[in-house]
Design a protein around this motif. Structure first.
Motif, short mmCIF file in Angstrom:
data_model
loop_
_atom_site.label_atom_id
_atom_site.label_comp_id
_atom_site.label_asym_id
_atom_site.label_seq_id
_atom_site.Cartn_x
_atom_site.Cartn_y
_atom_site.Cartn_z
N GLU A 10 0.83 -1.21 0.00
CA GLU A 10 0.00 0.00 0.00
C GLU A 10 0.87 1.25 0.00
O GLU A 10 0.56 2.23 -0.69
CB GLU A 10 -0.93 -0.01 1.22
N GLN A 11 1.95 1.23 0.76
CA GLN A 11 2.87 2.38 0.81
C GLN A 11 3.50 2.63 -0.57
O GLN A 11 3.58 3.76 -1.02
CB GLN A 11 3.96 2.12 1.85
N ARG A 12 3.92 1.57 -1.25
CA ARG A 12 4.48 1.72 -2.60
C ARG A 12 3.43 2.28 -3.56
O ARG A 12 3.73 3.16 -4.38
CB ARG A 12 5.05 0.39 -3.10
N ALA A 13 2.21 1.76 -3.48
CA ALA A 13 1.13 2.25 -4.36
C ALA A 13 0.86 3.73 -4.08
O ALA A 13 0.70 4.53 -5.01
CB ALA A 13 -0.14 1.42 -4.16
N TRP A 14 0.79 4.11 -2.82
CA TRP A 14 0.52 5.50 -2.46
C TRP A 14 1.63 6.42 -2.98
O TRP A 14 1.36 7.44 -3.60
CB TRP A 14 0.38 5.64 -0.94
N ARG A 15 2.86 6.03 -2.73
CA ARG A 15 3.98 6.87 -3.19
C ARG A 15 4.07 6.94 -4.71
O ARG A 15 4.40 7.98 -5.27
CB ARG A 15 5.28 6.37 -2.58
N ALA A 16 3.75 5.85 -5.38
CA ALA A 16 3.73 5.86 -6.85
C ALA A 16 2.64 6.82 -7.35
O ALA A 16 2.86 7.58 -8.30
CB ALA A 16 3.49 4.45 -7.39
N TYR A 17 1.47 6.78 -6.70
CA TYR A 17 0.39 7.71 -7.08
C TYR A 17 0.82 9.16 -6.89
O TYR A 17 0.63 10.00 -7.77
CB TYR A 17 -0.88 7.42 -6.26
N VAL A 18 1.39 9.47 -5.73
CA VAL A 18 1.80 10.85 -5.44
C VAL A 18 2.84 11.31 -6.46
O VAL A 18 2.71 12.41 -7.03
CB VAL A 18 2.34 10.98 -3.99
N ALA A 19 3.85 10.50 -6.72
CA ALA A 19 4.89 10.88 -7.68
C ALA A 19 4.29 11.09 -9.07
O ALA A 19 4.58 12.10 -9.74
CB ALA A 19 5.98 9.82 -7.73
N ALA A 20 3.46 10.15 -9.51
CA ALA A 20 2.86 10.26 -10.85
C ALA A 20 1.96 11.48 -10.96
O ALA A 20 2.03 12.22 -11.95
CB ALA A 20 2.07 8.99 -11.18
N SER A 21 1.13 11.73 -9.96
CA SER A 21 0.19 12.86 -10.05
C SER A 21 0.93 14.19 -10.06
O SER A 21 0.59 15.10 -10.83
CB SER A 21 -0.86 12.81 -8.95
N LEU A 22 1.98 14.32 -9.25
CA LEU A 22 2.76 15.56 -9.24
C LEU A 22 3.50 15.76 -10.56
O LEU A 22 3.51 16.87 -11.12
CB LEU A 22 3.74 15.57 -8.07
N LEU A 23 4.10 14.70 -11.08
CA LEU A 23 4.82 14.80 -12.35
C LEU A 23 3.88 15.08 -13.52
O LEU A 23 4.21 15.87 -14.42
CB LEU A 23 5.63 13.53 -12.62
N LEU A 24 2.72 14.44 -13.53
CA LEU A 24 1.74 14.69 -14.60
C LEU A 24 1.28 16.14 -14.58
O LEU A 24 1.23 16.81 -15.63
CB LEU A 24 0.53 13.77 -14.44
N GLU A 25 0.91 16.64 -13.42
CA GLU A 25 0.44 18.02 -13.33
C GLU A 25 1.53 18.99 -13.76
O GLU A 25 1.27 19.95 -14.49
CB GLU A 25 -0.06 18.34 -11.92
N ASP A 26 2.77 18.75 -13.34
CA ASP A 26 3.88 19.61 -13.73
C ASP A 26 4.11 19.57 -15.24
O ASP A 26 4.32 20.60 -15.87
CB ASP A 26 5.15 19.21 -12.97
#
Length: 169
Positions: A10-26
């Motif tokens: 779950e921690q890996r999934a959460w961190r992957a989501y956060v990284a992807a969402s921030l990079l996508l928005e940027d």
């Protein structure tokens, strides 16, 4: 109450989501700034207005659709209004409300910006996924969104929400 810590998966999934969402928005924001001279939020305002009847929407409904606060929307619309891309009108049904209207110039700017934006969305997200993953992404995001919006009391806590009133036409 005992804290339910995230499992390693779950921690890996959460961190992957956060990284992807921030990079996508940027990525999307940078592309729109470079090619259209506007941030992603401004593009989203124009796009949302372009999809409504008569290219007009009550400011409260626009804020709710974009999931942003009304003051943030007011500031953004004022900037778009200054550039002649949007105009505000009084709401016929609610003298306290106002309506954002996409101008012809705003529509032209949106039409010029859309191809580059779509290419960026494709390159950054859609083309990296299989059709099944795209379907799963939609399902996951819809489930999360509906869960957050449907939680008891959540409608009053969301900063863009307020009691609905008749929409202006």
């Amino acid at each position: 109450m005992t804290t339910r810590w995230l499992s390693p998966d779950e921690q890996r999934a959460w961190r992957a989501y956060v990284a992807a969402s921030l990079l996508l928005e940027d990525t999307i924001d940078r592309q729109l700034q470079q090619e259209a001279g506007m941030p992603h939020l401004y593009y989203s305002i124009l796009a949302n207005l372009s999809e409504t009847p008569e290219r007009r929407l009550r400011m409260t409904d626009l804020a709710e659709g974009l999931k942003i606060t009304r003051p943030r929307l007011t500031y953004a619309v004022a900037r778009l209004e200054k550039d002649g891309l949007v105009r505000r009108e009084s709401c016929q049904w609610d003298k306290r409300g106002s309506v954002a209207v996409l101008t012809d110039e705003g529509m032209a700017v949106l039409e010029r910006a859309a191809p580059g934006h779509v290419e960026t969305v494709r390159a950054a997200l859609i083309d990296r996924l299989t059709p099944e993953q795209v379907r799963q992404l939609e399902e996951i995001c819809t489930t999360v969104t509906e869960g957050l919006l449907g939680e008891e009391g959540a409608s009053g806590e969301m900063p863009w929400r307020r009691r609905s009133s008749p929409s202006c036409s």
